[in-house]
Design a protein around this motif. Structure first.
Motif, PDB file in Angstrom:
ATOM      1  N   LEU A   3      -1.070  53.448 -47.880  1.00  0.00           N
ATOM      2  CA  LEU A   3      -1.626  52.597 -48.943  1.00  0.00           C
ATOM      3  C   LEU A   3      -1.687  53.358 -50.267  1.00  0.00           C
ATOM      4  O   LEU A   3      -1.379  52.815 -51.327  1.00  0.00           O
ATOM      5  N   ALA A   4      -2.094  54.631 -50.178  1.00  0.00           N
ATOM      6  CA  ALA A   4      -2.262  55.437 -51.400  1.00  0.00           C
ATOM      7  C   ALA A   4      -0.941  55.625 -52.133  1.00  0.00           C
ATOM      8  O   ALA A   4      -0.923  55.753 -53.360  1.00  0.00           O
ATOM      9  N   THR A   5       0.160  55.653 -51.401  1.00  0.00           N
ATOM     10  CA  THR A   5       1.450  55.918 -52.046  1.00  0.00           C
ATOM     11  C   THR A   5       2.131  54.643 -52.574  1.00  0.00           C
ATOM     12  O   THR A   5       3.208  54.712 -53.132  1.00  0.00           O
ATOM     13  N   ARG A   6       1.483  53.520 -52.386  1.00  0.00           N
ATOM     14  CA  ARG A   6       2.079  52.281 -52.920  1.00  0.00           C
ATOM     15  C   ARG A   6       2.075  52.281 -54.444  1.00  0.00           C
ATOM     16  O   ARG A   6       1.310  53.005 -55.081  1.00  0.00           O
ATOM     17  N   ASN A   7       2.888  51.428 -54.996  1.00  0.00           N
ATOM     18  CA  ASN A   7       2.991  51.262 -56.439  1.00  0.00           C
ATOM     19  C   ASN A   7       1.627  50.876 -57.037  1.00  0.00           C
ATOM     20  O   ASN A   7       0.891  50.092 -56.448  1.00  0.00           O
ATOM     21  N   ILE A   8       1.310  51.403 -58.214  1.00  0.00           N
ATOM     22  CA  ILE A   8      -0.008  51.153 -58.813  1.00  0.00           C
ATOM     23  C   ILE A   8      -0.219  49.673 -59.134  1.00  0.00           C
ATOM     24  O   ILE A   8      -1.336  49.156 -59.004  1.00  0.00           O
ATOM     25  N   VAL A   9       0.830  48.984 -59.503  1.00  0.00           N
ATOM     26  CA  VAL A   9       0.684  47.545 -59.792  1.00  0.00           C
ATOM     27  C   VAL A   9       0.207  46.815 -58.531  1.00  0.00           C
ATOM     28  O   VAL A   9      -0.706  45.976 -58.572  1.00  0.00           O
ATOM     29  N   GLU A  10       0.817  47.203 -57.424  1.00  0.00           N
ATOM     30  CA  GLU A  10       0.459  46.602 -56.143  1.00  0.00           C
ATOM     31  C   GLU A  10      -0.989  46.956 -55.765  1.00  0.00           C
ATOM     32  O   GLU A  10      -1.759  46.112 -55.294  1.00  0.00           O
ATOM     33  N   LYS A  11      -1.349  48.228 -56.018  1.00  0.00           N
ATOM     34  CA  LYS A  11      -2.704  48.669 -55.648  1.00  0.00           C
ATOM     35  C   LYS A  11      -3.767  47.967 -56.508  1.00  0.00           C
ATOM     36  O   LYS A  11      -4.838  47.617 -56.026  1.00  0.00           O
ATOM     37  N   LEU A  12      -3.473  47.768 -57.793  1.00  0.00           N
ATOM     38  CA  LEU A  12      -4.440  47.079 -58.653  1.00  0.00           C
ATOM     39  C   LEU A  12      -4.582  45.619 -58.232  1.00  0.00           C
ATOM     40  O   LEU A  12      -5.682  45.053 -58.277  1.00  0.00           O
ATOM     41  N   ALA A  13      -3.480  45.024 -57.788  1.00  0.00           N
ATOM     42  CA  ALA A  13      -3.560  43.652 -57.274  1.00  0.00           C
ATOM     43  C   ALA A  13      -4.441  43.613 -56.023  1.00  0.00           C
ATOM     44  O   ALA A  13      -5.191  42.652 -55.791  1.00  0.00           O
ATOM     45  N   MET A  14      -4.376  44.689 -55.214  1.00  0.00           N
ATOM     46  CA  MET A  14      -5.246  44.763 -54.029  1.00  0.00           C
ATOM     47  C   MET A  14      -6.708  44.846 -54.442  1.00  0.00           C
ATOM     48  O   MET A  14      -7.587  44.264 -53.786  1.00  0.00           O
ATOM     49  N   LEU A  15      -6.994  45.564 -55.538  1.00  0.00           N
ATOM     50  CA  LEU A  15      -8.380  45.621 -56.028  1.00  0.00           C
ATOM     51  C   LEU A  15      -8.873  44.231 -56.407  1.00  0.00           C
ATOM     52  O   LEU A  15     -10.031  43.877 -56.149  1.00  0.00           O
ATOM     53  N   ASP A  16      -7.996  43.447 -57.036  1.00  0.00           N
ATOM     54  CA  ASP A  16      -8.362  42.066 -57.385  1.00  0.00           C
ATOM     55  C   ASP A  16      -8.766  41.295 -56.125  1.00  0.00           C
ATOM     56  O   ASP A  16      -9.791  40.618 -56.087  1.00  0.00           O
ATOM     57  N   GLU A  17      -7.944  41.435 -55.091  1.00  0.00           N
ATOM     58  CA  GLU A  17      -8.207  40.727 -53.829  1.00  0.00           C
ATOM     59  C   GLU A  17      -9.487  41.228 -53.173  1.00  0.00           C
ATOM     60  O   GLU A  17     -10.302  40.449 -52.671  1.00  0.00           O
ATOM     61  N   LEU A  18      -9.648  42.552 -53.172  1.00  0.00           N
ATOM     62  CA  LEU A  18     -10.827  43.141 -52.526  1.00  0.00           C
ATOM     63  C   LEU A  18     -12.109  42.682 -53.207  1.00  0.00           C
ATOM     64  O   LEU A  18     -13.109  42.405 -52.560  1.00  0.00           O
ATOM     65  N   ARG A  19     -12.063  42.617 -54.548  1.00  0.00           N
ATOM     66  CA  ARG A  19     -13.269  42.189 -55.276  1.00  0.00           C
ATOM     67  C   ARG A  19     -13.606  40.733 -54.933  1.00  0.00           C
ATOM     68  O   ARG A  19     -14.769  40.396 -54.704  1.00  0.00           O
ATOM     69  N   ALA A  20     -12.577  39.903 -54.883  1.00  0.00           N
ATOM     70  CA  ALA A  20     -12.808  38.491 -54.553  1.00  0.00           C
ATOM     71  C   ALA A  20     -13.453  38.379 -53.166  1.00  0.00           C
ATOM     72  O   ALA A  20     -14.414  37.631 -52.961  1.00  0.00           O
TER      73      ALA A  20
END
Lengths: 70, 175
Positions: A19-36
């Motif tokens: 997960l840590a090595t994924r693209n930052i755009v993808e990781k920030l999108a995951m933060l959006d999902e996690l917050r929701a």
């Protein structure tokens, strides 16, 4: 499926690294999902338990006056 | 809800002269190196453009700017693209240095100013809450930190004792 704790821990570590090595755009999108998701869970928890939950204090970056004299 | 849009808005605030310089800190910054973990807000450290006739630093110009763009304010947060964003002024030499030495990282097509990993780790050490210690430990375990650079910052900002305490508490097996 395994009950070998060392293998389970190694597998968890590998997953986190993947997960840590994924693209930052993808990781920030995951933060959006996690917050929701967190907001949904929090609302459900508060509805069930009221305000009796223990929470950490809100964030402050001004705590350490000894090492940060200004 | 879209953090990428938050970064675009902050960049625009810099272009429009509302803030002088900024850097992303906190959990969002940590996500650049680690796996994503849930966070409820975005921490933006800023150097303000000071009003010529005022000695006080005020968030009012930021809030006015964002309100004009249709953003709501909730307590100390500005809601941008569905995220509560907290603007944090520099509160001491460590954060000032972190802001001065922040780096630019591309988020897709968008440049984002972020603290260096070493400065973020030092700030976590200084703040010292449970979640800051957990983040610092994650950085160490993930091999993110340049040890020499981190130790130099720790020493320059008199955090040696805090570091020794942290190391005794969490790194005794690996030291």
């Amino acid at each position: 499926m395994t009950f070998d704790l060392l293998r389970i821990l190694a597998s968890k570590r590998a997953f986190r690294q993947a997960l840590a090595t994924r693209n930052i755009v993808e990781k920030l999108a995951m933060l959006d999902e996690l917050r929701a998701r967190t907001l949904t869970l929090r609302a459900a928890r508060e509805a069930a338990h009221g305000s009796s939950l223990l929470r950490e204090d809100p964030e402050t970056y001004r705590l350490d006056t000894k090492s940060n004299p200004s | 809800m879209n953090i990428a849009e938050v970064i675009i808005t902050i960049n625009q605030m810099q272009v429009d002269g509302v803030i002088e310089r900024y850097a992303i800190g906190g959990a969002v910054r940590a996500t650049f190196h680690l796996e994503p973990v849930s966070t409820l807000d975005v921490d933006i450290f800023v150097i303000f453009r000071r009003e010529p006739d005022s000695l006080l630093v005020s968030l009012q110009s930021i809030f006015n700017y964002l309100a004009a763009k249709g953003c709501q304010m909730e307590g100390e947060y500005a809601m941008i693209s569905g995220w509560p964003v907290q603007f944090l002024p520099s509160t001491g030499p460590l954060v000032e240095e972190a802001l001065a030495e922040a780096i630019t990282v591309q988020v897709g097509e968008t440049p984002a100013r972020v603290f260096t990993a070493e400065h973020l780790a030092a700030i976590a050490l200084q703040v010292g809450r449970a979640k800051d210690k957990a983040r610092l430990l994650q950085f160490i375990e993930a091999g993110v930190l340049n040890s020499d650079r981190f130790q130099t910052i720790v020493s320059r900002h008199h955090l040696g004792e805090a570091w020794q305490r942290f190391a005794r508490q969490f790194l005794t097996d690996t030291l």
